[in-house]
Design a protein around this motif. Structure first.
Motif, short mmCIF file in Angstrom:
data_model
loop_
_atom_site.label_atom_id
_atom_site.label_comp_id
_atom_site.label_asym_id
_atom_site.label_seq_id
_atom_site.Cartn_x
_atom_site.Cartn_y
_atom_site.Cartn_z
N ILE A 82 0.83 -1.20 0.00
CA ILE A 82 0.00 0.00 0.00
C ILE A 82 0.88 1.26 0.00
O ILE A 82 1.87 1.34 0.73
N PRO A 83 0.55 2.26 -0.83
CA PRO A 83 1.35 3.50 -0.86
C PRO A 83 1.38 4.17 0.51
O PRO A 83 0.44 4.05 1.30
N GLU A 84 2.44 4.88 0.78
CA GLU A 84 2.63 5.47 2.10
C GLU A 84 1.52 6.45 2.50
O GLU A 84 1.05 6.41 3.65
N PRO A 85 1.03 7.34 1.61
CA PRO A 85 -0.07 8.22 2.04
C PRO A 85 -1.32 7.44 2.43
O PRO A 85 -2.00 7.78 3.40
N ALA A 86 -1.63 6.38 1.66
CA ALA A 86 -2.79 5.56 1.99
C ALA A 86 -2.55 4.80 3.29
O ALA A 86 -3.47 4.62 4.10
N ARG A 87 -1.33 4.36 3.49
CA ARG A 87 -1.01 3.62 4.72
C ARG A 87 -1.22 4.51 5.94
O ARG A 87 -1.78 4.08 6.96
N ARG A 88 -0.78 5.75 5.86
CA ARG A 88 -0.95 6.66 7.00
C ARG A 88 -2.43 6.91 7.29
O ARG A 88 -2.85 6.94 8.45
N ALA A 89 -3.22 7.07 6.24
CA ALA A 89 -4.66 7.28 6.43
C ALA A 89 -5.32 6.05 7.07
O ALA A 89 -6.18 6.18 7.94
N LEU A 90 -4.90 4.86 6.64
CA LEU A 90 -5.46 3.63 7.20
C LEU A 90 -5.12 3.49 8.68
O LEU A 90 -5.98 3.10 9.50
N LEU A 91 -3.90 3.82 9.05
CA LEU A 91 -3.51 3.72 10.46
C LEU A 91 -4.22 4.77 11.30
O LEU A 91 -4.57 4.51 12.47
N ARG A 92 -4.43 5.97 10.75
CA ARG A 92 -5.21 6.97 11.48
C ARG A 92 -6.63 6.47 11.73
O ARG A 92 -7.19 6.63 12.82
N LEU A 93 -7.20 5.84 10.71
CA LEU A 93 -8.55 5.29 10.85
C LEU A 93 -8.57 4.20 11.91
O LEU A 93 -9.48 4.14 12.75
N ALA A 94 -7.57 3.33 11.91
CA ALA A 94 -7.52 2.24 12.88
C ALA A 94 -7.39 2.76 14.30
O ALA A 94 -7.94 2.19 15.24
N ASN A 95 -6.66 3.86 14.47
CA ASN A 95 -6.45 4.41 15.81
C ASN A 95 -7.63 5.25 16.30
O ASN A 95 -7.77 5.47 17.51
N GLY A 96 -8.48 5.72 15.38
CA GLY A 96 -9.55 6.63 15.78
C GLY A 96 -10.94 6.05 15.75
O GLY A 96 -11.86 6.64 16.32
N ALA A 141 -11.96 8.68 3.55
CA ALA A 141 -11.91 9.34 2.24
C ALA A 141 -10.46 9.55 1.80
O ALA A 141 -10.12 9.35 0.62
N ASP A 142 -9.59 9.97 2.71
CA ASP A 142 -8.17 10.16 2.37
C ASP A 142 -7.54 8.85 1.92
O ASP A 142 -6.70 8.83 1.01
N LEU A 143 -7.92 7.75 2.57
CA LEU A 143 -7.41 6.43 2.18
C LEU A 143 -7.76 6.12 0.73
O LEU A 143 -6.90 5.73 -0.07
N VAL A 144 -9.04 6.27 0.38
CA VAL A 144 -9.48 5.93 -0.97
C VAL A 144 -8.83 6.85 -2.00
O VAL A 144 -8.38 6.41 -3.06
N LEU A 145 -8.76 8.14 -1.69
CA LEU A 145 -8.15 9.09 -2.63
C LEU A 145 -6.68 8.75 -2.86
O LEU A 145 -6.18 8.82 -3.98
N ALA A 146 -5.98 8.38 -1.79
CA ALA A 146 -4.56 8.03 -1.92
C ALA A 146 -4.38 6.73 -2.68
O ALA A 146 -3.42 6.57 -3.44
N LEU A 147 -5.29 5.78 -2.49
CA LEU A 147 -5.19 4.50 -3.19
C LEU A 147 -5.39 4.66 -4.68
O LEU A 147 -4.69 4.04 -5.49
N GLU A 148 -6.37 5.45 -5.07
CA GLU A 148 -6.80 5.48 -6.45
C GLU A 148 -6.26 6.66 -7.24
O GLU A 148 -6.56 6.80 -8.41
N SER A 149 -5.47 7.52 -6.59
CA SER A 149 -4.90 8.65 -7.33
C SER A 149 -3.39 8.62 -7.37
O SER A 149 -2.78 9.41 -8.09
N ASN A 150 -2.76 7.72 -6.59
CA ASN A 150 -1.31 7.59 -6.59
C ASN A 150 -0.87 6.44 -7.47
O ASN A 150 -1.53 5.41 -7.49
#
Length: 472
Positions: free
Chosen positions: A83-97, A458-467
């Motif tokens: 997984i790209p790093e921007p998407a990874r960061r968004a996923l971990l934020r989601l998991a923590n929140g 939303a940040d996760l999906v945008l990072a996945l499909e735009s990077n």
């Protein structure tokens, strides 16, 4: 140089005490002690020399060849890019929140978006996420299954299927139950007869609980060709399997039982007729209405309707009743949960995204009065095989249910009222990428506490499909 036997005797003497086992000077040290000047205590000299030898001695280590677990090889041999790093960061934020009560469902939905985008999770993140997603076979690729094999001490974790790159007709019996059922359902959609043969080859050797789950997968693509085999299975030694087989026999299209039940179910829907002057001048309503059979009354109403409509699709009822599918859905009263649940189950079984959206749209139109929209959106996110179409997404963004939720957060003035019930994060979970910027703009004025999870999704999906896909 003291031998290992000499050192062992010295250690034994010290442990037992010199009074019980007097220390004798090893032959290798006798000349050194005799030549010592001035004369010293022999025991202390022996112990000092033995200690010095052990301090500086480097014994050769008999190391066995390092054996790398097979699962570890597969974990790092997964061909999918990480997984790209921007998407990874968004996923971990989601998991923590995300709220604990909905963490499994939300994170599974997020990982399914990762998988559909062609990526895999970062190995470093698996310890944090695997507990939330291991129950959803759609989230588990080769890397995730290999990690489970390493992390879990169970017979299931040792299954060879955990280390297969993909499930096929040749290895499907080595996978866990959820993967096997999903595979058999997929095969039924493609080649019904071949899938039945696949099950027949292993059916008798499986335990009763698994036989029942695998047999239930044949509900997809049922036809008259399945009848002989189903009738033979109806004599299975397990009562639960016999019940499933009998239900499938009754659900085969074209059989007298199926035809009679379909006709009875379709008679519950008819176009309304109004007599009098409105009818004569052409202003009478001709919308479809729902009228349950006479035996569906009182406390038995829900059970009777569930049994009557079980396994029927909206399209089958509409065709038999001479109505459009939209008319059938519109005719359902808001509280007719049994019929709605039967239609929803069949739509999920068929992977019918269009019908799922129609059913959800009907429920969202009344959401807030009967139940929260989060329940409907969570069901969509769990069962849709792809994000909603752009037209459906725009309808959702302008729906009264979502607008009501947004106003509720705008007017919130206490921490309790700011608590997100899931409406916003589930909206982000079902929307296509193209509509996510509009959704982010809609929730931008709201307090961050209410929108954090939705923005992270939303940040996760945008990072996945735009990077661009990159191996990291």
């Amino acid at each position: 140089m003291l031998s290992s036997q000499d050192v062992g005797r010295l250690r034994q003497a010290v442990l037992l005490g010199l009074a019980r086992q007097p220390l004798t000077v090893p032959a290798a040290l006798q000349q050194l002690i005799a030549a010592a000047s001035p004369e010293r205590d022999a025991v202390l000299t022996v112990l000092a020399l033995a200690g010095q030898q052990q301090r500086f001695q480097r014994l050769p280590l008999e190391q066995a060849a390092l054996v790398l677990p097979e699962a570890a090889k597969h974990l790092h041999g997964d061909a999918r890019p990480i997984i790209p790093e921007p998407a990874r960061r968004a996923l971990l934020r989601l998991a923590n929140g995300v709220e604990k009560v909905s963490a499994d469902a939300v994170l599974s939905a997020a990982v399914r978006r990762v998988v559909r985008s062609g990526f895999r999770l970062h190995p470093f993140d698996l310890p944090r996420l695997i507990g939330h997603i291991k129950g959803d076979a759609r989230c588990l690729g080769l890397g995730e299954r290999a990690y489970l094999s390493l992390a879990e001490n169970s017979s299931a974790a040792e299954s060879p299927g955990l280390l297969q790159a993909e499930i096929t007709r040749d290895n499907w019996t080595t996978f866990q139950k959820a993967h096997r059922v999903a595979f058999l359902r997929d095969q039924r959609r493609r080649l019904p007869a071949e899938a039945r043969k696949l099950l027949d080859d292993v059916f008798k050797s499986e335990p009763a609980a698994l036989r029942g789950d695998l047999l239930a997968a044949l509900e997809i693509g049922l036809g008259s060709d399945d009848l002989p085999w189903l009738e033979s299975v109806a004599t299975d030694r397990a009562e639960s399997v016999r019940a499933i087989a009998s239900g499938l026999v009754a659900s085969v299209p074209g059989t007298p039982a199926f035809t009679a039940r379909l006709a009875e179910a379709a008679r519950c829907f008819a176009r309304g007729t109004v007599s009098g002057i409105l009818s004569r001048i052409g202003l009478a309503s001709t919308s479809a209405v729902f009228k349950p059979p006479s035996n569906a009354a009182g406390t038995e109403r829900s059970a009777v309707l569930a049994k009557l409509f079980d396994g029927f699709s909206v399209a089958e009822i509409a065709a038999t009743a001479g109505l459009a599918a939209a008319d059938v859905i519109a005719a359902l009263p808001p509280d007719e949960e049994a019929v709605y649940a039967a239609f929803a189950k069949r739509a999920v079984r068929d992977g019918d995204n269009t019908t799922m959206m129609q059913l959800a749209g009907a429920r969202l139109a009344i959401a807030g009065t009967t139940y929260w929209p989060a329940r409907v959106l969570a069901w969509l996110a769990d069962n849709l095989t792809a994000p909603v179409a752009a037209e459906s997404g725009n309808t959702l963004l302008s729906s009264a249910a979502l607008q009501t939720a947004l106003r509720r957060f705008e007017e919130a003035d206490t921490p309790a009222s700011l608590k997100n019930d899931g409406t916003l994060v589930w909206t982000a979970a079902v929307l296509p990428r193209g509509l996510l910027p509009s959704f982010i703009a809609m929730i931008a004025p709201l307090p961050p506490a209410a929108t954090r999870n939705a923005r992270d999704f939303a940040d996760l999906v945008l990072a996945l499909e735009s990077n661009p896909i990159q191996q990291r």
